[in-house]
Design a protein around this motif. Structure first.
Motif, PDB file in Angstrom:
ATOM      1  N   THR A  28       0.855  -1.195   0.000  1.00 57.44           N
ATOM      2  CA  THR A  28       0.000   0.000   0.000  1.00 57.44           C
ATOM      3  C   THR A  28       0.882   1.233   0.000  1.00 57.44           C
ATOM      4  OG1 THR A  28      -1.723  -1.156   1.262  1.00 57.44           O
ATOM      5  CG2 THR A  28      -1.820   1.251   1.221  1.00 57.44           C
ATOM      6  N   ARG A  29       0.664   2.117  -0.963  1.00 55.71           N
ATOM      7  CA  ARG A  29       1.486   3.327  -1.090  1.00 55.71           C
ATOM      8  C   ARG A  29       0.586   4.553  -1.160  1.00 55.71           C
ATOM      9  NH1 ARG A  29       6.815   2.414  -2.529  1.00 55.71           N
ATOM     10  NH2 ARG A  29       6.972   4.537  -3.330  1.00 55.71           N
ATOM     11  N   LEU A  30       0.786   5.464  -0.218  1.00 58.70           N
ATOM     12  CA  LEU A  30       0.060   6.728  -0.205  1.00 58.70           C
ATOM     13  C   LEU A  30       0.995   7.853  -0.610  1.00 58.70           C
ATOM     14  CD1 LEU A  30      -1.753   4.910   1.704  1.00 58.70           C
ATOM     15  CD2 LEU A  30      -2.405   7.050   2.831  1.00 58.70           C
ATOM     16  N   ASP A  31       0.519   8.699  -1.494  1.00 54.69           N
ATOM     17  CA  ASP A  31       1.264   9.882  -1.922  1.00 54.69           C
ATOM     18  C   ASP A  31       0.310  11.067  -1.841  1.00 54.69           C
ATOM     19  OD1 ASP A  31       2.801  11.846  -3.044  1.00 54.69           O
ATOM     20  OD2 ASP A  31       3.076  10.868  -4.984  1.00 54.69           O
ATOM     21  N   VAL A  32       0.441  11.867  -0.790  1.00 57.59           N
ATOM     22  CA  VAL A  32      -0.465  12.992  -0.540  1.00 57.59           C
ATOM     23  C   VAL A  32       0.295  14.295  -0.738  1.00 57.59           C
ATOM     24  CG1 VAL A  32      -1.992  14.097   1.129  1.00 57.59           C
ATOM     25  CG2 VAL A  32      -1.781  11.603   1.094  1.00 57.59           C
ATOM     26  N   ARG A  33      -0.261  15.172  -1.566  1.00 59.80           N
ATOM     27  CA  ARG A  33       0.395  16.441  -1.857  1.00 59.80           C
ATOM     28  C   ARG A  33      -0.495  17.619  -1.465  1.00 59.80           C
ATOM     29  NH1 ARG A  33       4.991  16.397  -4.714  1.00 59.80           N
ATOM     30  NH2 ARG A  33       5.678  14.337  -5.411  1.00 59.80           N
ATOM     31  N   HIS A  34       0.064  18.472  -0.629  1.00 57.16           N
ATOM     32  CA  HIS A  34      -0.596  19.725  -0.267  1.00 57.16           C
ATOM     33  C   HIS A  34      -0.121  20.796  -1.246  1.00 57.16           C
ATOM     34  CE1 HIS A  34      -2.129  18.567   3.821  1.00 57.16           C
ATOM     35  NE2 HIS A  34      -1.253  17.603   3.612  1.00 57.16           N
ATOM     36  N   SER A  35      -1.022  21.217  -2.138  1.00 57.43           N
ATOM     37  CA  SER A  35      -0.655  22.187  -3.168  1.00 57.43           C
ATOM     38  C   SER A  35      -1.299  23.546  -2.941  1.00 57.43           C
ATOM     39  CB  SER A  35      -1.057  21.665  -4.558  1.00 57.43           C
ATOM     40  OG  SER A  35      -0.470  20.410  -4.813  1.00 57.43           O
ATOM     41  N   ALA A  36      -2.097  23.679  -1.870  1.00 58.18           N
ATOM     42  CA  ALA A  36      -2.825  24.923  -1.630  1.00 58.18           C
ATOM     43  C   ALA A  36      -2.760  25.281  -0.149  1.00 58.18           C
ATOM     44  CB  ALA A  36      -4.276  24.786  -2.084  1.00 58.18           C
ATOM     45  N   ARG A  37      -3.144  26.495   0.165  1.00 56.67           N
ATOM     46  CA  ARG A  37      -3.063  26.996   1.540  1.00 56.67           C
ATOM     47  C   ARG A  37      -4.115  26.341   2.441  1.00 56.67           C
ATOM     48  NH1 ARG A  37      -0.228  31.638   2.640  1.00 56.67           N
ATOM     49  NH2 ARG A  37      -1.568  31.873   4.475  1.00 56.67           N
ATOM     50  N   ASP A  38      -3.729  26.181   3.712  1.00 55.58           N
ATOM     51  CA  ASP A  38      -4.658  25.761   4.772  1.00 55.58           C
ATOM     52  C   ASP A  38      -5.340  24.421   4.480  1.00 55.58           C
ATOM     53  OD1 ASP A  38      -4.175  28.198   6.210  1.00 55.58           O
ATOM     54  OD2 ASP A  38      -5.506  29.214   4.794  1.00 55.58           O
ATOM     55  N   SER A  39      -4.708  23.578   3.701  1.00 55.91           N
ATOM     56  CA  SER A  39      -5.257  22.244   3.454  1.00 55.91           C
ATOM     57  C   SER A  39      -4.829  21.307   4.589  1.00 55.91           C
ATOM     58  CB  SER A  39      -4.773  21.706   2.104  1.00 55.91           C
ATOM     59  OG  SER A  39      -3.358  21.742   2.031  1.00 55.91           O
ATOM     60  N   ALA A  40      -5.541  20.185   4.722  1.00 56.80           N
ATOM     61  CA  ALA A  40      -5.269  19.295   5.853  1.00 56.80           C
ATOM     62  C   ALA A  40      -5.426  17.837   5.441  1.00 56.80           C
ATOM     63  CB  ALA A  40      -6.206  19.608   7.018  1.00 56.80           C
ATOM     64  N   CYS A  41      -4.573  16.973   5.996  1.00 59.33           N
ATOM     65  CA  CYS A  41      -4.745  15.534   5.841  1.00 59.33           C
ATOM     66  C   CYS A  41      -4.545  14.863   7.199  1.00 59.33           C
ATOM     67  CB  CYS A  41      -3.792  14.956   4.802  1.00 59.33           C
ATOM     68  SG  CYS A  41      -2.058  14.872   5.302  1.00 59.33           S
TER      69      CYS A  41
END
Length: 444
Positions: free
Chosen positions: A296-309
């Motif tokens: 299982t591979r997760l690739d999460v990218r925050h490309s904008a302001r005030d985003s959350a994961c």
């Protein structure tokens, strides 16, 4: 790179595009086939495939697709999920089965098959199907782009909150030979819309097919998707999945995943928080036994302001199984105010089992809140002893503790019947009564 026997039947069709399909689709499929022919399959030096060798797969040959998919008899019990009685789309060996599906008209909801949309309105799919996967590691996404001709297309209109729980079922049906089938899933939630969806992978025992599923999900501004993925394919099958998600401003994705089936499984989950204040919540678990292999591979990218994961995954491996978890979070330049959290905890129930976990965090922005962590261990012997003093057998105690460890992945599921079914599914994966409890003294 390795070409191998696996790709040969597919590369033989290079350049043989359908005359009836749109020019842009012909170009996209041809490009994908040319990339496959040039790069082949990733070898042992590919970082993305470091823990999941493709050598054995590269030596196998499968029959392309299933000409009899539309007529194969399917046990209706395979299609049932307790607590789920909304509209459903069923696909057997990669082909849509209208006779097994149950759809009804719901205002603002489009439920149809990709094959149908390609005939009636192919240009509406161009933003999805024209995508190029330029990284050689994405070999199965390329294969899907070149060959997939069916799958679900789900669209929710702007401002529409779809109430029924929609059910997608992907079935691997037994055949006289091993098959390789491709399936493309497209889901688009328009601005202000919402949808609850179950993605369900099952199959008939004994079949050794190779399923390749590529899902593209777009959640537009201020929209929401609640997605439950239940992967319970037979342990003789192989399955690779890629879930690509784009979240616009104020969009929300709540994703729960259970990986319990397939002999060899790979799931790439790629999420781009492209809009300000977008939010991604993921809860997942893999439960393995025998000689199962799950990557299982997760690739999460925050490309904008005030985003959350907020990502929390659990893993359990028993007997000679192997689990791999790779969780990567990237906060790109300009994504100030991002909030990122990743936690991965794992249990080894056997001295022969193996789990590899890789949390990765890269930050290129200011004023960011981020944390990540991972552990691998065994059941707590003190907790086991306590439960045994209360009258539980050793195996009952182990199963209870392991289930409690895993339930964090889906304890927020509000549908009680469905939640209880997930409990049963996990309990079936846990050690049998004949197995001896572990004696290693460590804690997860």
């Amino acid at each position: 790179m390795m070409a191998g026997g696996f790709l040969e039947p597919f590369l033989a069709d290079a350049g043989q595009a359908s005359r009836s399909q749109a020019a842009w689709l012909t170009e996209a499929r041809t490009n994908a086939l040319q990339q496959l022919a040039r790069d082949g399959m990733p070898g042992p030096r590919s970082e993305a495939w470091k823990y999941s060798s493709l050598r054995a797969l590269g030596q196998r040959q499968y029959q392309r697709g299933d000409a009899e998919a539309n007529s194969r008899a399917i046990d209706k019990q395979l299609l049932a999920l307790p607590g789920v009685d909304g509209p459903r789309l069923v696909f057997v060996n990669g082909a849509f089965r209208a006779d097994l599906s149950t759809t009804r008209t719901i205002k603002g909801l489009q439920l149809t098959a990709l094959s149908s949309v390609l005939e009636s309105d192919p240009d509406s799919l161009q933003p999805f199907l024209s995508r190029s996967f330029d990284d050689p590691a994405h070999v199965f996404a390329r294969l899907n782009s070149a060959l997939a001709s069916d799958g679900p297309v789900i669209r929710v209109a702007a401002g529409v909150a779809v109430e029924p729980l929609v059910h997608l079922i992907f079935v691997g049906a037994a055949a006289s030979t091993s098959l390789a089938w491709q399936l493309r899933s497209i889901i688009e939630i328009a601005e202000g819309g919402s949808l609850r969806l179950v993605e369900h992978h099952v199959g008939e025992a004994g079949q050794s097919h190779f399923g390749n599923v590529l899902s593209q999900i777009a959640v537009r501004a201020n929209a929401r998707l609640d997605l439950l993925q239940v992967q319970n394919s037979p342990e003789t099958a192989s399955l690779t999945r890629r879930t690509d998600v784009v979240l616009d401003a104020d969009a929300h994705l709540e994703l729960r995943s259970i990986e319990a089936g397939a002999q060899w499984m790979r799931h790439d989950l790629v999420v781009n928080l492209s809009g300000d204040r977008s939010r991604f919540v993921s809860r997942g678990v893999f439960a393995l036994r025998g000689r199962q292999h799950a990557d299982t591979r997760l690739d999460v990218r925050h490309s904008a302001r005030d985003s959350a994961c907020d990502i929390l995954w659990r893993g359990v491996a028993d007997q000679r199984s192997r689990g791999i978890f790779h969780g990567a979070i990237t906060v790109e330049p300009g994504a100030d105010g991002s909030d990122a959290l990743l936690s991965n905890k794992n249990l080894l129930l056997s001295a022969q089992a193996e789990i590899d976990t890789q949390p990765v965090l890269e930050i290129y922005a200011d004023e960011v809140k981020a944390a990540h962590g991972a552990t691998v261990g065994q059941l707590d012997e003190h907790a086991l002893f306590y439960l045994r003093t209360r009258g539980l057998s050793a195996d009952e105690a182990r199963s209870l503790l392991t289930l409690a460890f895993c339930r964090v992945a889906f304890d927020s599921v509000e549908n009680e019947a469905l939640r209880e079914h997930l409990d049963v599914l996990l309990l079936e994966r846990l050690p049998s009564m004949e197995q001896e409890p572990t004696t290693d003294k460590a804690s997860a």
